[in-house]
Design an enzyme around this catalytic site. Sequence first.
Site, PDB file in Angstrom:
ATOM      1  N   TRP A   1       0.830  -1.217   0.000  1.00 25.75           N
ATOM      2  CA  TRP A   1       0.000   0.000   0.000  1.00 25.75           C
ATOM      3  C   TRP A   1       0.854   1.253   0.000  1.00 25.75           C
ATOM      4  CZ3 TRP A   1      -4.211  -1.250  -2.007  1.00 25.75           C
ATOM      5  CH2 TRP A   1      -4.834  -2.475  -1.699  1.00 25.75           C
TER       6      TRP A   1
ATOM      7  N   ASP B   1      -1.162   6.781   6.412  1.00 27.35           N
ATOM      8  CA  ASP B   1      -2.301   5.906   6.081  1.00 27.35           C
ATOM      9  C   ASP B   1      -2.499   4.964   7.267  1.00 27.35           C
ATOM     10  OD1 ASP B   1      -3.960   3.867   5.221  1.00 27.35           O
ATOM     11  OD2 ASP B   1      -2.820   3.380   3.422  1.00 27.35           O
TER      12      ASP B   1
ATOM     13  N   LYS C   1     -12.057  -1.552   7.680  1.00 29.96           N
ATOM     14  CA  LYS C   1     -11.392  -2.548   8.517  1.00 29.96           C
ATOM     15  C   LYS C   1     -11.862  -2.439   9.965  1.00 29.96           C
ATOM     16  CE  LYS C   1      -7.982  -1.965   5.116  1.00 29.96           C
ATOM     17  NZ  LYS C   1      -8.033  -3.263   4.462  1.00 29.96           N
TER      18      LYS C   1
END
Length: 361
Positions: free
Chosen positions: A101, A171, A195
């Site tokens: 990511w 992030d 999540k």
Amino acid sequence: MARVYNFSAGPAVLPEEVLKEAAAEMLDYKGSGQSVMEMSHRSKVYDNIIKEAEADLRDLLDIPDNYKVLFLQGGASQFFAEVPMNLMKNKKAAYIITGQWAKKAYQEAKIYGDAIAVASSEDKTYSYIPDCSDLDIPEDADYVYICENNTIYGTKYKKLPDTKGHILVSDVSSCFLSEPMDVTKYGVVYGGVQKNIGPAGVVIAIIREDLITDDVLPGTPTMLKWKTQADADSLYNTPPCYNIYICGKVFKWIKKMGGLSAMKEHNEKKAKILYDFLDESKLFNGTVVKEDRSLMNVPFVTGDKELDTKFVEEATKAGFVNLKGHRTVGGMRASIYNAMPIEGVEKLVEFMKKFEKENTK
Ligand SMILES: Cc1ncc(COP(=O)(O)O)c(C=O)c1O
């Protein structure tokens, strides 16, 4: 039908209490005679929902007044582009590559300017967090970017990098609200909610006010300019109304559970049960260096691909689902987000012990 123990990395398990409450309010939200899915985002009743969600989040994270909270769309992946579009004034930024990511964010930033990888753990399949105490950050870099919890690889920064005075952008998709966080250490904190917080379709961004300006890269779409969203209190256009409503319910659930310190304790307990077993197991091994282990995502392997497949199959049959690891790591991964009860991890470990007995000579 019985609910399974869901170890998915995302979209992921949500608190059962929240789901039941949402079900009870499905046809008639608080006497409005409508579902939240059906109501205008300009209505008084919806305005209360989004304002209360923001207030509860501010409360949980103790967000200072000079930070804006934005509820956005496009997933975390779209935000990879929004960061350089809104922040790359000097067209230069430093990226720390700790997984897929972070790498995707770095590659996206390269479209807009000079994104420089100042550290990486790619040499060992991202199984550790590199030393970030003395990075070679260009003086004129607009920001330093990290992915704080690496969902696929199961690593987490235990100490934030020394950015040498530069803005830190983080992030936090897979560790959002899993423990307390000092927002003042960041310029921008953001994450997809799918999540730890709610249904996919919302990105929450917490941005220091002075970083929200009209001075964005030429060609930045109106929708992706943070100022557009900040000026309109996240209601520039129709937001993902229902999803934000669920996020709001999860914030209230976390508060009821005792807030972020209690969440941290709960998450540490769960992670310890699993890591302690991995450390003593003769069959299963964790894939991450101990000091960088994530509380949220726990990858592990048996070292035998066929046995891994057999484990995932048998676990699924026993009601432990979504344990297959990411293809770049192989093996298994148990994501144990806030809403995973301790009992889920205890039962998983019991099942792993039984499997180990049956499959070792
Ligand atoms: C840490 C992290 N960042 C970004 C993403 C991408 O999120 P999205 O699918 O919302 O674009 C994910 C998705 O799993 C993630 O785990």
